[in-house]
Design a protein around this motif. Structure first.
Motif, PDB file in Angstrom:
ATOM      1  N   PHE A  22      72.761  59.361  30.400  1.00  0.00           N
ATOM      2  CA  PHE A  22      73.743  60.236  31.038  1.00  0.00           C
ATOM      3  C   PHE A  22      73.450  61.705  30.743  1.00  0.00           C
ATOM      4  O   PHE A  22      73.457  62.541  31.649  1.00  0.00           O
ATOM      5  N   LEU A  23      73.183  62.024  29.495  1.00  0.00           N
ATOM      6  CA  LEU A  23      72.931  63.418  29.125  1.00  0.00           C
ATOM      7  C   LEU A  23      71.695  63.978  29.823  1.00  0.00           C
ATOM      8  O   LEU A  23      71.704  65.117  30.284  1.00  0.00           O
ATOM      9  N   MET A  24      70.647  63.183  29.937  1.00  0.00           N
ATOM     10  CA  MET A  24      69.434  63.656  30.600  1.00  0.00           C
ATOM     11  C   MET A  24      69.617  63.711  32.119  1.00  0.00           C
ATOM     12  O   MET A  24      69.092  64.607  32.770  1.00  0.00           O
ATOM     13  N   GLU A  25      70.375  62.779  32.657  1.00  0.00           N
ATOM     14  CA  GLU A  25      70.581  62.710  34.108  1.00  0.00           C
ATOM     15  C   GLU A  25      71.526  63.806  34.617  1.00  0.00           C
ATOM     16  O   GLU A  25      71.312  64.373  35.678  1.00  0.00           O
ATOM     17  N   TYR A  26      72.583  64.106  33.856  1.00  0.00           N
ATOM     18  CA  TYR A  26      73.649  64.970  34.346  1.00  0.00           C
ATOM     19  C   TYR A  26      73.874  66.252  33.543  1.00  0.00           C
ATOM     20  O   TYR A  26      74.461  67.190  34.057  1.00  0.00           O
ATOM     21  N   LEU A  27      73.440  66.271  32.289  1.00  0.00           N
ATOM     22  CA  LEU A  27      73.754  67.429  31.441  1.00  0.00           C
ATOM     23  C   LEU A  27      72.528  67.980  30.722  1.00  0.00           C
ATOM     24  O   LEU A  27      72.642  68.521  29.617  1.00  0.00           O
ATOM     25  N   SER A  28      71.379  67.859  31.353  1.00  0.00           N
ATOM     26  CA  SER A  28      70.143  68.290  30.686  1.00  0.00           C
ATOM     27  C   SER A  28      70.076  69.806  30.497  1.00  0.00           C
ATOM     28  O   SER A  28      69.316  70.290  29.663  1.00  0.00           O
ATOM     29  N   ASN A  29      70.872  70.568  31.232  1.00  0.00           N
ATOM     30  CA  ASN A  29      70.876  72.028  31.098  1.00  0.00           C
ATOM     31  C   ASN A  29      71.752  72.526  29.955  1.00  0.00           C
ATOM     32  O   ASN A  29      71.855  73.736  29.748  1.00  0.00           O
ATOM     33  N   PHE A  30      72.390  71.620  29.260  1.00  0.00           N
ATOM     34  CA  PHE A  30      73.281  71.983  28.159  1.00  0.00           C
ATOM     35  C   PHE A  30      72.718  71.451  26.846  1.00  0.00           C
ATOM     36  O   PHE A  30      72.013  70.453  26.825  1.00  0.00           O
ATOM     37  N   GLY A  31      73.066  72.092  25.759  1.00  0.00           N
ATOM     38  CA  GLY A  31      72.795  71.571  24.433  1.00  0.00           C
ATOM     39  C   GLY A  31      74.091  70.958  23.902  1.00  0.00           C
ATOM     40  O   GLY A  31      75.005  71.694  23.555  1.00  0.00           O
TER      41      GLY A  31
END
Length: 111
Positions: A22-31
């Motif tokens: 999920f983090l790589m698919e949808y929130l990769s621009n965030f830390g």
């Protein structure tokens, strides 16, 4: 870069793979600094919670008795709340329920 902690440490591997997807698919621009806690939520009458601790810091609590698709869809539901926070969307529970099934289908089909 994301920092993910799963508690207790011996919790299911499904958690880490689902969260990472999920983090790589949808929130990769965030830390994101994310803690996922597995504990008994039966007294609260819910299967999961998402709490914002700081600008990019979140705690997700998941009922420790969930298995299979119920477990995965609950994790995805709570991660969708993280998405709502980060993109400054309303914390719409109905939206999270609608996204939950779509996310589960996409996750099952390999993204």
């Amino acid at each position: 870069m994301h920092c993910i902690e799963v508690l207790p440490e011996d919790s299911t591997i499904a958690c880490s793979s689902t969260v990472n997807w999920f983090l790589m698919e949808y929130l990769s621009n965030f830390g994101i600094d994310l803690t996922v806690e597995h504990l008994d939520l039966s007294d609260e009458g819910v299967t999961g919670w998402c709490m914002k601790i700081g600008p990019c810091e979140y705690v997700i609590q998941i009922h420790n008795d969930l298995v299979g698709d119920e477990y995965t869809s609950t994790i995805l539901h709570e991660l969708y709340h993280v998405y709502q926070h980060l993109y400054k969307l309303p914390q719409c529970e109905m939206c999270a329920y609608q996204a939950e099934q779509q996310l589960l289908d996409k996750y099952r089909n390999g993204g």
